[in-house]
Design an enzyme around this catalytic site. Structure first.
Site, PDB file in Angstrom:
ATOM      1  CG  HIS A 194      -2.207  -0.686   1.002  1.00 28.19           C
ATOM      2  ND1 HIS A 194      -2.272  -2.015   0.683  1.00 28.19           N
ATOM      3  CD2 HIS A 194      -3.492  -0.241   1.049  1.00 28.19           C
ATOM      4  CE1 HIS A 194      -3.538  -2.361   0.548  1.00 28.19           C
ATOM      5  NE2 HIS A 194      -4.302  -1.297   0.757  1.00 28.19           N
ATOM      6  CG  HIS A 266       2.625  -3.233   6.590  1.00 31.98           C
ATOM      7  ND1 HIS A 266       3.246  -4.388   6.209  1.00 31.98           N
ATOM      8  CD2 HIS A 266       1.612  -3.044   5.715  1.00 31.98           C
ATOM      9  CE1 HIS A 266       2.645  -4.878   5.152  1.00 31.98           C
ATOM     10  NE2 HIS A 266       1.627  -4.083   4.834  1.00 31.98           N
TER      11      HIS A 266
HETATM   12  C1  LIG Z   1      -5.561  10.376 -25.566  1.00 31.06           C
HETATM   13  C2  LIG Z   1      -4.229  10.682 -24.917  1.00 31.06           C
HETATM   14  C3  LIG Z   1      -3.781   9.613 -23.954  1.00 31.06           C
HETATM   15  C4  LIG Z   1      -2.407   9.935 -23.395  1.00 31.06           C
HETATM   16  C5  LIG Z   1      -2.055   8.880 -22.361  1.00 31.06           C
HETATM   17  C6  LIG Z   1      -0.748   9.154 -21.704  1.00 31.06           C
HETATM   18  C7  LIG Z   1      -0.201   8.263 -20.853  1.00 31.06           C
HETATM   19  C8  LIG Z   1      -0.866   6.925 -20.623  1.00 31.06           C
HETATM   20  C9  LIG Z   1      -0.190   5.940 -21.540  1.00 31.06           C
HETATM   21  C10 LIG Z   1      -0.649   4.784 -21.901  1.00 31.06           C
HETATM   22  C11 LIG Z   1      -1.901   4.120 -21.402  1.00 31.06           C
HETATM   23  C12 LIG Z   1      -2.282   3.103 -22.402  1.00 31.06           C
HETATM   24  C13 LIG Z   1      -2.825   1.999 -22.118  1.00 31.06           C
HETATM   25  C14 LIG Z   1      -3.028   1.513 -20.723  1.00 31.06           C
HETATM   26  C15 LIG Z   1      -3.980   0.386 -20.767  1.00 31.06           C
HETATM   27  C16 LIG Z   1      -4.046  -0.506 -19.885  1.00 31.06           C
HETATM   28  C17 LIG Z   1      -3.141  -0.583 -18.709  1.00 31.06           C
HETATM   29  C18 LIG Z   1      -3.954  -0.826 -17.475  1.00 31.06           C
HETATM   30  C19 LIG Z   1      -2.977  -1.116 -16.432  1.00 31.06           C
HETATM   31  C20 LIG Z   1      -3.671  -1.290 -15.155  1.00 31.06           C
HETATM   32  O1  LIG Z   1      -3.754  -0.387 -14.411  1.00 31.06           O
HETATM   33  S1  LIG Z   1      -4.332  -2.820 -14.833  1.00 31.06           S
HETATM   34  C21 LIG Z   1      -4.074  -3.088 -13.191  1.00 31.06           C
HETATM   35  C22 LIG Z   1      -5.114  -2.689 -12.277  1.00 31.06           C
HETATM   36  N1  LIG Z   1      -4.684  -3.232 -11.026  1.00 31.06           N
HETATM   37  C23 LIG Z   1      -4.418  -2.460  -9.991  1.00 31.06           C
HETATM   38  O2  LIG Z   1      -4.537  -1.283 -10.066  1.00 31.06           O
HETATM   39  C24 LIG Z   1      -3.978  -3.210  -8.744  1.00 31.06           C
HETATM   40  C25 LIG Z   1      -3.404  -2.268  -7.706  1.00 31.06           C
HETATM   41  N2  LIG Z   1      -3.116  -3.011  -6.517  1.00 31.06           N
HETATM   42  C26 LIG Z   1      -1.881  -3.410  -6.171  1.00 31.06           C
HETATM   43  O3  LIG Z   1      -0.901  -3.105  -6.796  1.00 31.06           O
HETATM   44  C27 LIG Z   1      -1.812  -4.301  -4.978  1.00 31.06           C
HETATM   45  O4  LIG Z   1      -3.064  -4.824  -4.692  1.00 31.06           O
HETATM   46  C28 LIG Z   1      -1.316  -3.625  -3.711  1.00 31.06           C
HETATM   47  C29 LIG Z   1       0.050  -3.022  -3.912  1.00 31.06           C
HETATM   48  C30 LIG Z   1      -2.272  -2.546  -3.215  1.00 31.06           C
HETATM   49  C31 LIG Z   1      -1.221  -4.866  -2.793  1.00 31.06           C
HETATM   50  O5  LIG Z   1      -0.855  -4.553  -1.595  1.00 31.06           O
HETATM   51  P1  LIG Z   1      -1.077  -5.539  -0.350  1.00 31.06           P
HETATM   52  O6  LIG Z   1      -2.512  -5.733  -0.086  1.00 31.06           O
HETATM   53  O7  LIG Z   1      -0.201  -6.714  -0.466  1.00 31.06           O
HETATM   54  O8  LIG Z   1      -0.515  -4.469   0.566  1.00 31.06           O
HETATM   55  P2  LIG Z   1      -0.058  -4.343   2.040  1.00 31.06           P
HETATM   56  O9  LIG Z   1       1.031  -5.331   2.271  1.00 31.06           O
HETATM   57  O10 LIG Z   1       0.273  -2.912   2.232  1.00 31.06           O
HETATM   58  O11 LIG Z   1      -1.366  -4.648   2.887  1.00 31.06           O
HETATM   59  C32 LIG Z   1      -1.494  -5.628   3.890  1.00 31.06           C
HETATM   60  C33 LIG Z   1      -2.926  -5.650   4.352  1.00 31.06           C
HETATM   61  O12 LIG Z   1      -3.246  -4.400   4.950  1.00 31.06           O
HETATM   62  C34 LIG Z   1      -4.397  -3.855   4.385  1.00 31.06           C
HETATM   63  N3  LIG Z   1      -4.296  -2.392   4.309  1.00 31.06           N
HETATM   64  C35 LIG Z   1      -3.167  -1.658   4.161  1.00 31.06           C
HETATM   65  N4  LIG Z   1      -3.465  -0.369   4.131  1.00 31.06           N
HETATM   66  C36 LIG Z   1      -4.816  -0.262   4.257  1.00 31.06           C
HETATM   67  C37 LIG Z   1      -5.724   0.829   4.304  1.00 31.06           C
HETATM   68  N5  LIG Z   1      -5.302   2.097   4.192  1.00 31.06           N
HETATM   69  N6  LIG Z   1      -7.046   0.588   4.438  1.00 31.06           N
HETATM   70  C38 LIG Z   1      -7.465  -0.681   4.557  1.00 31.06           C
HETATM   71  N7  LIG Z   1      -6.670  -1.764   4.520  1.00 31.06           N
HETATM   72  C39 LIG Z   1      -5.344  -1.555   4.377  1.00 31.06           C
HETATM   73  C40 LIG Z   1      -4.460  -4.456   2.995  1.00 31.06           C
HETATM   74  O13 LIG Z   1      -5.745  -4.482   2.471  1.00 31.06           O
HETATM   75  C41 LIG Z   1      -3.872  -5.823   3.197  1.00 31.06           C
HETATM   76  O14 LIG Z   1      -4.878  -6.693   3.659  1.00 31.06           O
HETATM   77  P3  LIG Z   1      -5.285  -8.008   2.848  1.00 31.06           P
HETATM   78  O15 LIG Z   1      -4.000  -8.689   2.545  1.00 31.06           O
HETATM   79  O16 LIG Z   1      -6.152  -8.783   3.766  1.00 31.06           O
HETATM   80  O17 LIG Z   1      -6.000  -7.521   1.638  1.00 31.06           O
END
Ligand SMILES: CCCCC/C=C\C/C=C\C/C=C\C/C=C\CCCC(=O)SCCNC(=O)CCNC(=O)[C@H](O)C(C)(C)COP(=O)(O)OP(=O)(O)OC[C@H]1O[C@@H](n2cnc3c(N)ncnc32)[C@H](O)[C@@H]1OP(=O)(O)O
Length: 292
Positions: A194, A266
């Protein structure tokens, strides 16, 4: 009668402070090639960390544990857990507006460099949180420091799990897979995904919108235009003239969610490691090239 202060004295003091700030800003730019605003934003995450810790230590326990401590809260489930997708949507919207407003100027270069930076930032996010030739970096740090996934029943995945005292242990499955198997992630140093995602994503948005920033007074004027009747049409108009608004709203949500992570989740070391990985790619993509 109160003493009448000499206005020019006040001016001089103000001027001196201003000069001091200017010379600090100049030396920062010369020595470290970064601006005061950039440094302030970068350091705001360290401040967030300190505030989160203080709130945790000095607040009443009933206040410390609330809705935001629940992993299933809406902001966590629908926003942070899909954080890179939201960041992607906002940046596409931002550049779509930027390009549509550059009527007579060619936009090819702007777009190509924006896309290159987006792919660099996405690559770093993917390597750290999703996949890095097997386990993602955050899970590799965890297993290399002695961590493992423990599930009550791992018989179906015998090639991945080893049975010890009636429980199944593995250092081969990712944190995501472990969660899906309802296992627990035990031992080891577990860098905060996170903290990484929220810092990485905020810095990415900040450095992208900064070159298009026309100052707070212009920003305020555009926001003030929202007042009065016909709000939806005005909002569309404001987003069209100031697409930074969308990025700022998302960055504000990220800052708040980071504060929640800093308060409830954490260990300090795990959050600091998340923070450092969050700083890393942005330093390489935006700051390092200034030295070349
Ligand atoms: C027309 C002009 C355009 C110009 C454009 C210009 C630039 C752009 C260019 C190109 C774009 C073109 C094409 C793009 C097209 C497609 C690409 C799409 C790409 C994508 O985009 S596609 C992916 C979508 N995919 C995501 O986006 C996933 C995001 N996700 C993650 O990456 C992980 O998920 C992460 C890191 C969050 C995992 O982390 P983690 O869960 O392992 O984390 P951590 O160890 O910290 O947490 C331990 C426990 O604490 C809890 N916890 C901590 N903090 C908390 C809080 N504050 N509140 C409540 N609970 C909390 C947690 O919930 C967890 O609990 P539990 O394990 O039980 O769930």
């Amino acid at each position: 009668m109160p003493p009448v202060s000499n206005p020019s004295e006040g001016d001089t003091r103000y001027d001196k402070d201003f000069q001091r700030l200017e010379s600090f800003s100049r030396s920062l730019k010369q020595k470290w090639r970064i601006s005061v605003a950039e440094l302030a934003f970068i350091l705001s995450f360290a401040l967030n960390f300190a505030i989160g810790k203080l709130l945790h230590l000095y607040s009443d326990q009933s206040e410390v544990y609330n809705y935001y401590n629940d992993k299933n809260n809406i902001f966590n489930q629908y926003f942070v857990k899909k954080g890179w997708a939201w960041t992607t949507m906002v940046i596409i919207f931002f550049y779509a507006v930027v390009v549509s407003r550059r009527k007579n100027e060619p936009s090819q270069r702007v777009l190509i460099t924006a896309i290159a930076r987006y792919f660099a930032a996405t690559l770093w996010w993917a390597l750290f949180t999703q996949w890095c030739f097997g386990l993602p970096i955050m899970d590799r740090v965890f297993v290399y420091t002695g961590g493992r996934c423990v599930v009550p029943d791992g018989k179906h995945w015998a090639h991945l799990f080893e049975e010890i005292d009636g429980m199944f242990h593995s250092h081969k499955v990712s944190s995501f897979a472990c969660r899906s198997l309802r296992g627990s992630w035990e031992g080891g140093h577990d860098p905060s995904g996170h903290v990484f995602l929220l810092v990485h994503s905020s810095l990415y948005l900040f450095f992208e919108i900064k070159p298009y920033w026309r100052g707070w007074s212009q920003f305020r004027r555009n926001i003030e235009r929202l007042r009065g009747p016909n709000f939806p049409a005005k909002l569309v108009d404001t987003l069209n003239t100031t697409p930074q608004v969308a990025a700022i709203i998302l960055m504000a949500l990220w800052w708040f969610m980071l504060l929640m992570t800093n308060m409830y989740f954490h260990s300090i070391a795990e959050k600091l490691v998340g923070l450092l990985f969050g700083y890393a790619a942005i330093g390489v993509v935006y700051i390092l090239p200034r030295w070349l």
